[in-house]
Every structure is written in C-alpha cells, then in structure tokens.
Enzyme design. Sequence first.
Site, PDB file in Angstrom:
ATOM      1  N   GLN A 153       2.084  -6.207  -3.083  1.00 55.43           N
ATOM      2  CA  GLN A 153       2.439  -6.152  -1.643  1.00 55.43           C
ATOM      3  C   GLN A 153       3.735  -5.352  -1.446  1.00 55.43           C
ATOM      4  O   GLN A 153       3.992  -4.446  -2.206  1.00 55.43           O
ATOM      5  CB  GLN A 153       2.557  -7.555  -1.050  1.00 55.43           C
TER       6      GLN A 153
ATOM      7  N   ASP B 246       0.820  -1.225   0.000  1.00 53.55           N
ATOM      8  CA  ASP B 246       0.000   0.000   0.000  1.00 53.55           C
ATOM      9  C   ASP B 246       0.848   1.267   0.000  1.00 53.55           C
ATOM     10  O   ASP B 246       0.429   2.302   0.508  1.00 53.55           O
ATOM     11  CB  ASP B 246      -0.960   0.039   1.207  1.00 53.55           C
TER      12      ASP B 246
ATOM     13  N   LYS C 135       2.083   2.060  -5.089  1.00 55.08           N
ATOM     14  CA  LYS C 135       2.735   1.540  -6.305  1.00 55.08           C
ATOM     15  C   LYS C 135       1.882   1.773  -7.534  1.00 55.08           C
ATOM     16  O   LYS C 135       2.398   2.056  -8.606  1.00 55.08           O
ATOM     17  CB  LYS C 135       2.990   0.032  -6.176  1.00 55.08           C
TER      18      LYS C 135
ATOM     19  N   GLY D 180      -4.323  -4.436  -4.209  1.00 54.07           N
ATOM     20  CA  GLY D 180      -5.326  -3.459  -4.618  1.00 54.07           C
ATOM     21  C   GLY D 180      -4.608  -2.179  -4.948  1.00 54.07           C
ATOM     22  O   GLY D 180      -3.962  -1.590  -4.090  1.00 54.07           O
ATOM     23  N   HIS D 181      -4.634  -1.784  -6.198  1.00 54.91           N
ATOM     24  CA  HIS D 181      -3.950  -0.567  -6.606  1.00 54.91           C
ATOM     25  C   HIS D 181      -4.991   0.484  -6.980  1.00 54.91           C
ATOM     26  O   HIS D 181      -5.800   0.271  -7.870  1.00 54.91           O
ATOM     27  CB  HIS D 181      -3.026  -0.841  -7.800  1.00 54.91           C
TER      28      HIS D 181
HETATM   29  P1  IMP Z   1      -2.674 -12.760   2.036  1.00 53.81           P
HETATM   30  O1  IMP Z   1      -1.728 -12.231   1.008  1.00 53.81           O
HETATM   31  O2  IMP Z   1      -4.137 -12.546   1.670  1.00 53.81           O
HETATM   32  O3  IMP Z   1      -2.376 -14.171   2.415  1.00 53.81           O
HETATM   33  O4  IMP Z   1      -2.464 -11.896   3.386  1.00 53.81           O
HETATM   34  C1  IMP Z   1      -1.262 -11.985   4.160  1.00 53.81           C
HETATM   35  C2  IMP Z   1      -0.890 -10.625   4.725  1.00 53.81           C
HETATM   36  O5  IMP Z   1      -0.506  -9.753   3.660  1.00 53.81           O
HETATM   37  C3  IMP Z   1      -2.023  -9.890   5.449  1.00 53.81           C
HETATM   38  O6  IMP Z   1      -1.461  -9.136   6.501  1.00 53.81           O
HETATM   39  C4  IMP Z   1      -2.576  -8.962   4.404  1.00 53.81           C
HETATM   40  O7  IMP Z   1      -3.226  -7.849   4.958  1.00 53.81           O
HETATM   41  C5  IMP Z   1      -1.293  -8.574   3.701  1.00 53.81           C
HETATM   42  N1  IMP Z   1      -1.499  -8.152   2.299  1.00 53.81           N
HETATM   43  C6  IMP Z   1      -1.736  -8.948   1.230  1.00 53.81           C
HETATM   44  N2  IMP Z   1      -1.833  -8.220   0.118  1.00 53.81           N
HETATM   45  C7  IMP Z   1      -1.626  -6.940   0.461  1.00 53.81           C
HETATM   46  C8  IMP Z   1      -1.547  -5.709  -0.273  1.00 53.81           C
HETATM   47  O8  IMP Z   1      -1.677  -5.652  -1.493  1.00 53.81           O
HETATM   48  N3  IMP Z   1      -1.299  -4.580   0.472  1.00 53.81           N
HETATM   49  C9  IMP Z   1      -1.108  -4.625   1.812  1.00 53.81           C
HETATM   50  N4  IMP Z   1      -1.161  -5.739   2.539  1.00 53.81           N
HETATM   51  C10 IMP Z   1      -1.412  -6.895   1.867  1.00 53.81           C
END
Ligand code: IMP
Length: 432
Positions: A225, A13, A16, A40-41
């Site tokens: 991420q 977040d 990007k 999520g962008h």
């Molecule tokens: P998962 O990727 O859904 O398995 O989540 C694992 C961890 O990564 C959690 O803390 C999510 O909130 C975090 N996370 C996954 N994708 C994103 C992203 O695009 N931005 C911020 N945090 C993310």
Amino acid sequence: MPAVVVVGAQWGDEGKGKIVDILAEHADIIARYQGGNNAGHTLVVDGRKTVLHLVPSGVLHAGKVCVIGNGVVIDPGVLFTEIDELRRRGCLPHDGLLKISDRAHLIMPYHRAIDQARERLRGEGRIGTTGRGIGPTYEDKMARIGIRVADFLDDEFFAAALRSTMEEKNAYLRAMLKEQALDFDGILAEYRGFRARLAPHVTDTGVYLHDALRGSRRVLLEGGQGTLLDVDHGTYPYVTSSNTVAGAACTGTGIAPQQISGVIGIVKAYTTRVGSGPFPTELNDALGKKLQQDGDEFGATTGRPRRCGWFDAVVVRHAVRLNGMRGLALTKLDVLTGLDPIRICTAYDFDGHRLHEFPASSAVLRGLRPVYEELPGWREPLNRARSLDDLPANAQAYVRRLEEVTGAPMMMVSVGAGRTETILLANPFDGH
Ligand code: IMP
C-alpha cells in the site's frame, strides 16, 4: 548492517513492485512487513508480466531469499496459488528461498466473509476495501483472538482456537451482517490441508533477519500500500488496517530501528487512488480519464479503475517527513508525455487559510481546494532515456521541481514498465 525500506509515498500503486525488483539485484534478502494480498505488484521482465500479491517482489531474481514478516497477514490458499505460478516460471526452486514468520497471522474464510458483508451493508458509504479480509484479520490480531502461523502448525491448538473463534464469528455474521454461518468442519479440513505445505517455510524470521544483518547481508524491506493508506497517518477511515510507514518495517519484521540504514519513497509522477476517500487533486474530467487510460490505471488486485489526478506535493511532503525518506524513485513519468500544461499542487486553501501540511479532519479534507502551479509539458517519448540529460528539457524541469516541492532528491526515474526503462541516479545501498 544495510537494511533499506521501500515505501509508497501516496495511496499505493506507485510502482513499488518494479523498483523493488530492480533494487533486489543489490540485496540478498527481500522482506515484506505488513499488509497481505490486498497488495498487487505488477512486474514486467523481458516483456513478460507477473502480478504478485504476497510473495516479495524480489522473487524474480534467482537465489534471493524472500521473507514474509510477522506483520503480514497470510491467506494460505492465495499464497500457494502464487507459489505454483512462480514455480511454473522457474522461480523459487526450493522451499528454503521463501521464509514465513511463525508470528504472522492467518486470514480465515470468516475474515473475508465479514469484510465483504460489511462493505455491502455500507452501500454508498463503503471504504472500497479489496474484500480480501485484511481489516477483520488485523482486528482479531489486536483483539488477541487471531490465529498465528506457529499455533496453526499445532493441530490440537488450532482446532480448539478455531472452534471458539467461529462461535463468535458465526453469531456476528448471522445477527449483525445477515449472512449465513460458515461451516466449522469444512474450514478445519481446508486449513488442515494447507499445513504440510506451509510448514517447511515457517521460521522465526526475526532471528533470521537479525543474524543476516549481523553478517552484513543486505536486506530490502518492502512495504505494501502507501503512506496515505496508513491506519494512523492516512486518510482515516479510508485506509487499510495496518501501519504502512517505514516505522512498521521494524515491528513487522522484528528488527530494531538502528538496523534500518535508509528509506526510499516511491512516488508516481501524478496521483492515483483506488477505493473511496479524500483525494484533493482528483480530476473528474477527460484529463483524469486520459491519465487512467495512458497509465493503465486499473487495480492489479481487483481490476478496479483507479481515480487519477495531479501530483500533490502536500501529500508527498507528509510522506517524506513520516518515513524519513532519503530519496524518491519517480515512476510513470512517461505517462505525462503530451499533457500541456502540467500542474503540481503545492498547498491547499481552506476557509481563507493556506495549508501546507496534510490535515487530519475529514471536514477540512472535504472542503479544501488545491493550490496549483503550472509547468510546460513535452511531446517526446521518454522510454529510451537512461540519464536525466536524455530527457526533454521540460521533463527535466518537472523532475527538478518535484525535488524542490517535496524536499527529497530523486534516486531513480522510471520511464516505462520494463526493468531497463529506468534512470538510476543513486543506489540506496551505496555507502553501507
Ligand atoms: P483493504 O486493505 O482491503 O482493507 O482496503 C482498504 C483501502 O486500501 C481501500 O481503499 C483499498 O482500495 C486500499 N488498498 C488496499 N491495498 C491496496 C494496494 O495495494 N494498492 C492500492 N490501494 C490499496
């Protein structure tokens, strides 16, 4: 052979989407290399907001080719909803502009069911995943029971693979997670319905990117991420299930290390994270709430409020080193307007010792205290600044100090959500 990687330097977040959207203008091809629709962008172009989860953020530029690499995990239903929305906006006028790797893995309904059921059972100890099935899909990839796009296109193979995998998944869902079994026939029919739409996009994207680079086309590789969510280098186990660092751009697209010409890190002017896990500079007070409100820090994927805190230079130095970042794009500097003083964490204290590197141990992460330095704030709005000189002196000093404490020069500074609210200091494609 210009291939530039864009990667988040914190917990995701960082903004990007906006930076990739701007850099995409200088690129011919924009490729994603890992993650899935956990990302999520949010992009704001001409005042209009678009949220992307799977399609690379370059898609809003006419004529650019977008690639979903082999390292990405794809939920076809989500992908098609996103494509439909983009088409309503006049983007992606033909299928050839979105290429999907034949080696990417598919997210299946049982992956989502397992992800969500495990989180429910973990209760207070939950990771705080996005519930999109990301972790269980990567687990199956490593366990060699995942379903890859190329095999999904072969009906006989797909039906047989789905049947045998679902026997195991349903037994696990019932016995371990106390959930209901999923219906094989329903899933088979649903996914068969996706095939005709997916097929025209499918290609060997490794060969496509290799040929494009040999032909001197410019490729932007977009990470999802952030570095601190990397499964090896992040705050394990509170991480996502893929490697998010720049090194994964090779394995996740099939291009070779020497084809990467530069890495740019995206870093927010403060720190945020969604979900559970260590966050040394977190502000659990009114200041944290203020950053959350002023920065509109609510997840683009799940809508969850993001935890907020001061800039952590230990985290960013870790990211600069791991990714080989040539420079940084600083986002959301405008959100700090009105805060005085502004703090930067430069090291941690743990058990009488000063730490300058990000620790691996969960116990150390729980027990450490951030060491801060303070800088004076500013009150002027920043969104009209188009060069560093346009910024108030204290904002300039903050930016310069961030360069010193992170060891990386600023290439861009974002002072608002819109495309034009950006100070461009260096173009990562220059010199290639
Ligand atoms: P998962 O990727 O859904 O398995 O989540 C694992 C961890 O990564 C959690 O803390 C999510 O909130 C975090 N996370 C996954 N994708 C994103 C992203 O695009 N931005 C911020 N945090 C993310």
